[in-house]
Design a protein around this motif. Structure first.
Motif, PDB file in Angstrom:
ATOM      1  N   GLY A   1       0.867  -1.131   0.008  1.00  0.00           N
ATOM      2  CA  GLY A   1       0.141   0.117   0.116  1.00  0.00           C
ATOM      3  C   GLY A   1       0.791   1.088  -0.005  1.00  0.00           C
ATOM      4  O   GLY A   1       2.193   1.219   0.253  1.00  0.00           O
ATOM      5  N   ARG A   2       0.310   2.528  -0.010  1.00  0.00           N
ATOM      6  CA  ARG A   2       0.908   3.751  -0.230  1.00  0.00           C
ATOM      7  C   ARG A   2       0.562   4.270   0.935  1.00  0.00           C
ATOM      8  O   ARG A   2      -0.219   4.336   1.746  1.00  0.00           O
ATOM      9  CB  ARG A   2       0.123   4.526  -1.403  1.00  0.00           C
ATOM     10  CG  ARG A   2       0.811   5.894  -1.484  1.00  0.00           C
ATOM     11  CD  ARG A   2       0.141   6.704  -2.531  1.00  0.00           C
ATOM     12  NE  ARG A   2      -1.218   7.006  -2.410  1.00  0.00           N
ATOM     13  CZ  ARG A   2      -1.743   7.975  -1.972  1.00  0.00           C
ATOM     14  NH1 ARG A   2      -0.886   9.159  -1.662  1.00  0.00           N
ATOM     15  NH2 ARG A   2      -2.921   8.247  -1.867  1.00  0.00           N
ATOM     16  N   ILE A   3       1.856   4.805   1.664  1.00  0.00           N
ATOM     17  CA  ILE A   3       1.659   5.204   2.947  1.00  0.00           C
ATOM     18  C   ILE A   3       1.343   6.705   2.757  1.00  0.00           C
ATOM     19  O   ILE A   3       1.858   7.612   2.206  1.00  0.00           O
ATOM     20  CB  ILE A   3       3.234   5.362   3.475  1.00  0.00           C
ATOM     21  CG1 ILE A   3       3.624   3.992   3.889  1.00  0.00           C
ATOM     22  CG2 ILE A   3       3.237   6.265   4.915  1.00  0.00           C
ATOM     23  CD1 ILE A   3       5.240   3.800   4.454  1.00  0.00           C
ATOM     24  N   LEU A   4       0.373   6.922   3.453  1.00  0.00           N
ATOM     25  CA  LEU A   4      -0.147   8.345   3.653  1.00  0.00           C
ATOM     26  C   LEU A   4       0.162   9.215   4.480  1.00  0.00           C
ATOM     27  O   LEU A   4       0.510  10.543   4.181  1.00  0.00           O
ATOM     28  CB  LEU A   4      -1.713   8.067   3.825  1.00  0.00           C
ATOM     29  CG  LEU A   4      -2.574   7.270   2.958  1.00  0.00           C
ATOM     30  CD1 LEU A   4      -4.142   7.070   3.375  1.00  0.00           C
ATOM     31  CD2 LEU A   4      -2.775   7.901   1.454  1.00  0.00           C
ATOM     32  N   ASN A   5       0.473   8.861   5.836  1.00  0.00           N
ATOM     33  CA  ASN A   5       1.222   9.606   6.768  1.00  0.00           C
ATOM     34  C   ASN A   5       1.766   9.016   7.923  1.00  0.00           C
ATOM     35  O   ASN A   5       1.431   7.691   8.062  1.00  0.00           O
ATOM     36  CB  ASN A   5       0.357  11.138   7.315  1.00  0.00           C
ATOM     37  CG  ASN A   5      -0.931  10.426   7.925  1.00  0.00           C
ATOM     38  OD1 ASN A   5      -0.816   9.288   8.828  1.00  0.00           O
ATOM     39  ND2 ASN A   5      -1.977  11.296   7.906  1.00  0.00           N
TER      40      ASN A   5
ATOM     41  N   GLY B   1      -7.484   1.529  -1.974  1.00  0.00           N
ATOM     42  CA  GLY B   1      -8.891   2.257  -1.337  1.00  0.00           C
ATOM     43  C   GLY B   1      -9.459   1.795   0.064  1.00  0.00           C
ATOM     44  O   GLY B   1     -10.141   2.275   0.650  1.00  0.00           O
ATOM     45  N   THR B   2      -8.487   0.731   0.658  1.00  0.00           N
ATOM     46  CA  THR B   2      -8.915   0.447   1.941  1.00  0.00           C
ATOM     47  C   THR B   2      -7.708   1.189   2.800  1.00  0.00           C
ATOM     48  O   THR B   2      -6.360   1.002   2.606  1.00  0.00           O
ATOM     49  CB  THR B   2      -8.625  -1.038   2.183  1.00  0.00           C
ATOM     50  OG1 THR B   2      -9.317  -1.840   1.289  1.00  0.00           O
ATOM     51  CG2 THR B   2      -8.916  -1.666   3.543  1.00  0.00           C
ATOM     52  N   VAL B   3      -8.103   2.135   3.584  1.00  0.00           N
ATOM     53  CA  VAL B   3      -7.244   2.569   4.395  1.00  0.00           C
ATOM     54  C   VAL B   3      -7.051   2.083   5.823  1.00  0.00           C
ATOM     55  O   VAL B   3      -8.258   1.817   6.300  1.00  0.00           O
ATOM     56  CB  VAL B   3      -7.671   4.222   4.490  1.00  0.00           C
ATOM     57  CG1 VAL B   3      -6.834   4.788   5.606  1.00  0.00           C
ATOM     58  CG2 VAL B   3      -7.877   4.809   3.100  1.00  0.00           C
ATOM     59  N   PHE B   4      -5.879   1.685   6.399  1.00  0.00           N
ATOM     60  CA  PHE B   4      -5.892   1.056   7.693  1.00  0.00           C
ATOM     61  C   PHE B   4      -4.587   1.740   8.395  1.00  0.00           C
ATOM     62  O   PHE B   4      -3.942   2.330   7.715  1.00  0.00           O
ATOM     63  CB  PHE B   4      -5.688  -0.177   7.386  1.00  0.00           C
ATOM     64  CG  PHE B   4      -4.474  -0.972   6.696  1.00  0.00           C
ATOM     65  CD1 PHE B   4      -3.443  -1.284   7.451  1.00  0.00           C
ATOM     66  CD2 PHE B   4      -4.778  -1.058   5.270  1.00  0.00           C
ATOM     67  CE1 PHE B   4      -2.243  -1.866   6.531  1.00  0.00           C
ATOM     68  CE2 PHE B   4      -3.668  -1.491   4.597  1.00  0.00           C
ATOM     69  CZ  PHE B   4      -2.325  -1.867   5.035  1.00  0.00           C
ATOM     70  N   ASN B   5      -4.527   1.473   9.508  1.00  0.00           N
ATOM     71  CA  ASN B   5      -3.311   1.838  10.348  1.00  0.00           C
ATOM     72  C   ASN B   5      -2.519   0.797  10.762  1.00  0.00           C
ATOM     73  O   ASN B   5      -2.946  -0.167  11.146  1.00  0.00           O
ATOM     74  CB  ASN B   5      -3.902   2.700  11.663  1.00  0.00           C
ATOM     75  CG  ASN B   5      -4.478   3.962  11.195  1.00  0.00           C
ATOM     76  OD1 ASN B   5      -4.099   4.698  10.596  1.00  0.00           O
ATOM     77  ND2 ASN B   5      -5.496   4.380  12.015  1.00  0.00           N
ATOM     78  N   VAL B   6      -1.088   1.069  10.994  1.00  0.00           N
ATOM     79  CA  VAL B   6      -0.137   0.235  11.493  1.00  0.00           C
ATOM     80  C   VAL B   6       0.747   1.037  12.449  1.00  0.00           C
ATOM     81  O   VAL B   6       1.016   2.193  12.337  1.00  0.00           O
ATOM     82  CB  VAL B   6       0.995  -0.367  10.454  1.00  0.00           C
ATOM     83  CG1 VAL B   6       1.755  -1.417  11.061  1.00  0.00           C
ATOM     84  CG2 VAL B   6      -0.071  -1.041   9.156  1.00  0.00           C
TER      85      VAL B   6
END
Length: 104
Positions: free
Chosen positions: A68-72, A88-93
């Motif tokens: 995935g693409r790192i957003l922030n 399109g699936t946004v998640f946190n790690v």
């Protein structure tokens, strides 16, 4: 009207439709973007100096384990929160800022 002109018109219409859709579908190939950062350079430097795992290291750890693409990337307490977008699936790690342990 005979069948031939109808078929020809339909074929031309479909070709035009496909030609318009192809550039839209491949307009931007997937790429890794630099993650957005919060705060100014001084704040980021201060955050990095308080942690054993830097923002850059947390970003690298996550990008090696998740697609995935790192957003922030943001420091929240004692862990880095890395927000990703995978089709399109946004998640946190989360990456522990002291040990580098990864959790979701």
């Amino acid at each position: 009207m005979s069948t031939l002109p109808k078929t020809l018109l339909l074929s031309l219409w479909l070709c035009c439709l496909v030609m318009m859709a192809v550039p839209l579908a491949g307009a931007q190939p997937p790429r890794r973007a630099e993650p957005e950062t919060t705060g100014n350079a001084e704040q980021r430097e201060e955050q990095n100096s308080r942690t054993a795992v830097s923002r850059r290291q947390a970003t690298q750890i996550v990008s090696e384990r998740f697609e995935g693409r790192i957003l922030n990337v943001r420091l929240e307490g004692k862990r880095w929160r890395v927000r990703l977008d995978n089709d399109g699936t946004v998640f946190n790690v989360f990456v522990d800022a002291q040990t580098g342990a990864v959790s979701r």
